[in-house]
Write an enzyme that holds these catalytic residues in place. Structure first.
Site, PDB file in Angstrom:
ATOM      1  N   ILE A  14      -1.809   3.816  -5.619  1.00 18.74           N
ATOM      2  CA  ILE A  14      -2.553   2.805  -4.656  1.00 18.74           C
ATOM      3  C   ILE A  14      -3.624   2.310  -5.151  1.00 18.74           C
ATOM      4  CG2 ILE A  14      -3.163   2.298  -2.377  1.00 18.74           C
ATOM      5  CD1 ILE A  14      -1.738   5.018  -1.492  1.00 18.74           C
ATOM      6  N   HIS A  15      -3.666   1.000  -6.052  1.00 18.25           N
ATOM      7  CA  HIS A  15      -4.601   0.596  -6.767  1.00 18.25           C
ATOM      8  C   HIS A  15      -4.827  -0.606  -5.928  1.00 18.25           C
ATOM      9  CE1 HIS A  15      -1.699  -2.467  -8.320  1.00 18.25           C
ATOM     10  NE2 HIS A  15      -0.869  -1.618  -8.596  1.00 18.25           N
ATOM     11  N   ALA A  16      -5.646  -1.522  -6.322  1.00 15.61           N
ATOM     12  CA  ALA A  16      -6.361  -2.794  -5.331  1.00 15.61           C
ATOM     13  C   ALA A  16      -5.138  -3.486  -4.711  1.00 15.61           C
ATOM     14  CB  ALA A  16      -7.095  -3.775  -6.344  1.00 15.61           C
ATOM     15  N   PRO A  18      -1.700  -3.167  -4.072  1.00 16.34           N
ATOM     16  CA  PRO A  18      -0.779  -2.546  -2.873  1.00 16.34           C
ATOM     17  C   PRO A  18      -1.653  -2.018  -1.865  1.00 16.34           C
ATOM     18  CG  PRO A  18      -1.027  -1.021  -5.013  1.00 16.34           C
ATOM     19  CD  PRO A  18      -1.586  -2.569  -5.081  1.00 16.34           C
ATOM     20  N   ALA A  19      -3.032  -1.609  -2.341  1.00 14.53           N
ATOM     21  CA  ALA A  19      -4.031  -1.366  -0.817  1.00 14.53           C
ATOM     22  C   ALA A  19      -4.187  -2.426  -0.511  1.00 14.53           C
ATOM     23  CB  ALA A  19      -5.285  -0.490  -1.551  1.00 14.53           C
TER      24      ALA A  19
END
Length: 85
Positions: A14-16, A18-19
């Protein structure tokens, strides 16, 4: 209260991006939506809180949803995870 668990498949976790999309999706609902990784938890409506969990590929997260529109939120958020993570 509704809840589900999900094992993260995305190779970057969960990187920038998709977050941000997850926070946007959670923001559509009045219910309190919380994501848990191990002993840590975060409000899914707060980007830096979600990113602060440092969820990686292969991690299993648990999401709880509590509120008046929890049923609709469950379908939407669980679908988001399946399609994006």
């Amino acid at each position: 209260m509704k809840e589900f668990t999900y094992k993260i498949c995305d190779e970057l976790g969960i990187h920038a991006r998709p977050a941000g999309l997850a926070v946007k999706e959670a923001g559509k609902f009045k219910s309190k939506i919380t994501i848990y990784k191990d002993e840590k938890q975060a409000d899914m409506k707060r980007l830096f809180a979600v990113m602060g969990l440092s969820v990686k590929q292969g991690d299993t997260v648990r999401v709880t949803i509590d509120g008046e529109d929890e049923e609709q939120a469950l379908v939407s958020i669980e679908g988001f995870f399946r399609n994006n993570l």
